[in-house]
Design a protein around this motif. Sequence first.
Motif, PDB file in Angstrom:
ATOM      1  N   PRO A 200      20.582  -3.417 -21.615  1.00 47.49           N
ATOM      2  CA  PRO A 200      20.945  -3.738 -20.230  1.00 47.49           C
ATOM      3  C   PRO A 200      22.385  -4.220 -20.092  1.00 47.49           C
ATOM      4  O   PRO A 200      23.033  -3.951 -19.073  1.00 47.49           O
ATOM      5  CB  PRO A 200      19.937  -4.824 -19.828  1.00 47.49           C
ATOM      6  N   SER A 201      22.904  -4.911 -21.104  1.00 45.15           N
ATOM      7  CA  SER A 201      24.294  -5.394 -21.034  1.00 45.15           C
ATOM      8  C   SER A 201      25.282  -4.235 -21.052  1.00 45.15           C
ATOM      9  O   SER A 201      26.197  -4.160 -20.221  1.00 45.15           O
ATOM     10  CB  SER A 201      24.577  -6.350 -22.196  1.00 45.15           C
ATOM     11  N   THR A 203      24.614  -1.159 -20.318  1.00 44.41           N
ATOM     12  CA  THR A 203      24.370  -0.346 -19.130  1.00 44.41           C
ATOM     13  C   THR A 203      25.054  -0.952 -17.912  1.00 44.41           C
ATOM     14  O   THR A 203      25.695  -0.245 -17.125  1.00 44.41           O
ATOM     15  CB  THR A 203      22.864  -0.212 -18.872  1.00 44.41           C
ATOM     16  N   ARG A 204      24.920  -2.258 -17.762  1.00 39.57           N
ATOM     17  CA  ARG A 204      25.575  -2.925 -16.634  1.00 39.57           C
ATOM     18  C   ARG A 204      27.089  -2.737 -16.689  1.00 39.57           C
ATOM     19  O   ARG A 204      27.729  -2.421 -15.678  1.00 39.57           O
ATOM     20  CB  ARG A 204      25.239  -4.418 -16.647  1.00 39.57           C
ATOM     21  N   ASN A 205      27.676  -2.925 -17.853  1.00 39.29           N
ATOM     22  CA  ASN A 205      29.124  -2.775 -17.991  1.00 39.29           C
ATOM     23  C   ASN A 205      29.575  -1.365 -17.628  1.00 39.29           C
ATOM     24  O   ASN A 205      30.586  -1.166 -16.942  1.00 39.29           O
ATOM     25  CB  ASN A 205      29.553  -3.105 -19.422  1.00 39.29           C
ATOM     26  N   ALA A 208      29.042  -0.690 -13.774  1.00 36.50           N
ATOM     27  CA  ALA A 208      30.044  -1.401 -12.986  1.00 36.50           C
ATOM     28  C   ALA A 208      31.420  -0.776 -13.151  1.00 36.50           C
ATOM     29  O   ALA A 208      32.177  -0.642 -12.183  1.00 36.50           O
ATOM     30  CB  ALA A 208      30.073  -2.870 -13.388  1.00 36.50           C
ATOM     31  N   ARG A 215      22.159  -1.490 -10.782  1.00 27.69           N
ATOM     32  CA  ARG A 215      22.344  -2.484 -11.828  1.00 27.69           C
ATOM     33  C   ARG A 215      21.010  -2.673 -12.561  1.00 27.69           C
ATOM     34  O   ARG A 215      19.952  -2.747 -11.938  1.00 27.69           O
ATOM     35  CB  ARG A 215      22.792  -3.826 -11.263  1.00 27.69           C
ATOM     36  N   PRO A 218      18.680  -8.122 -15.503  1.00 30.33           N
ATOM     37  CA  PRO A 218      19.341  -8.919 -16.554  1.00 30.33           C
ATOM     38  C   PRO A 218      18.468  -9.008 -17.794  1.00 30.33           C
ATOM     39  O   PRO A 218      17.233  -8.961 -17.705  1.00 30.33           O
ATOM     40  CB  PRO A 218      19.517 -10.298 -15.895  1.00 30.33           C
ATOM     41  N   TRP A 265      15.932  -0.983 -16.680  1.00 30.47           N
ATOM     42  CA  TRP A 265      17.324  -0.983 -17.133  1.00 30.47           C
ATOM     43  C   TRP A 265      18.155   0.153 -16.542  1.00 30.47           C
ATOM     44  O   TRP A 265      19.327   0.311 -16.906  1.00 30.47           O
ATOM     45  CB  TRP A 265      17.371  -0.912 -18.657  1.00 30.47           C
TER      46      TRP A 265
END
Length: 421
Positions: A200-201, A203-205, A208, A215, A218, A265
């Motif tokens: 997820p980290s 993927t979020r980066n 974004a 998103r 978390p 995710w």
Amino acid sequence: MAQTSAEQMRAWTGPALFSFGFRPFFLFGALWVALAMLLWLAALAGVTELPTRLDPISWHAHAFLFGYLGAVIAGFLLTAVPNWTGRLPMVGWRLAALFGLWVAGRVAVLTSALLPSGLAPLIDVAFPVVLGLMILREIVAGKNWRNLVVLALLAVFALANLMFHIEAASGDFAAQGYGLRLGVATVVMMIAVIGGRIIPSFTRNWLAGNGHDARPAPPMQRFDKACLVASVPILGIWVSAPASAVTAAGLAVFGLLHLARLLRWRGQHTGGEALVWVLHLSYLMIPLGAFALAFEAAFGGLGAAAAQHVWMAGALGAMTLAVMTRATLGHTGQTLHANAATVGLYLCLFGSVVLRLLAGSLPALLTLSGLLWIATFAGFTMTYGPLLMRPKQRKTYELARLRRRIRRVLPDPFDPGAPRG
């Protein structure tokens, strides 16, 4: 004055291969698993006879699970621990000695028929034990207690390796024994814990940075923790009684939980970058493997080995390849982007998994599956070997400063216990 990690690595004047833990273990782990598949296919075809005390199938399983995965786990932990503890990484001749112990284990198990009884298992099991003691020393010195769970999983992995050798020495078919299942279950839990942080980290980066509105949830929310807690007894039941009706029901629940976790995710939005979508597809192998094993336990027809390979070759093989490619690019100063060669490696691996699952009904596909597997990891050594064997590229001061700023607000991908903001 205490050295920084970068200063210690620059002070090392030996081969760049031993300037960071991921380098020798990723490179030679991939080389080993390709060579081991080649030797196994040759043994199945009657071209050669392996000088090992293990039967060919058990040796094949051990070479992957405790040989290759042992190397990747070592490379990951030796890279992650300095980030967890704030202490210096292991470099130089200490790293070379640990790597040499891993190599000795591979040679000893392969040639165990030529050695005194019991010597090969002793050499082989020594590697995860020594690695664990090194990691324990760093965690205690850095007072990084939250990551003792990873050390506990490594201890169980070492125990599984010992059980595998005991079963083989007792005349049991170790390739379908308790030791192998315990080893597989342990690495599945490692992926569930650490993958649940980094996927997820990352993927979020990426979302974004590429203007997507979506998103991922978390990492490590209540649902994630509940999923992990529920996974432990279910995997324990599978290890102890893989063919029972209770196991089938438990694995079905396990698969549904991890599938729901993965869907949170937002991997469906990551098709533009293979370094990201391969993480989601690799994690998908966890619920798919659980469903395959549940089906086999309830109805049969797939074959226990074929169903088990969805976890072994799929989840474990694909996730380690995904981590190795991404970590190598990031830690050698390259752009975090999968080129065509890397995408080809991913496709070869997943093709190998599909063919291995189908090989139960069409045995001729087994050889093709093995050849795709060899192409995957031989291709990794050719594509990423030069990066792993040469010094890291220097970055500009501005880029290095920007990366330090980003690390202050984004989670460390190598730290499963880092605070999340």
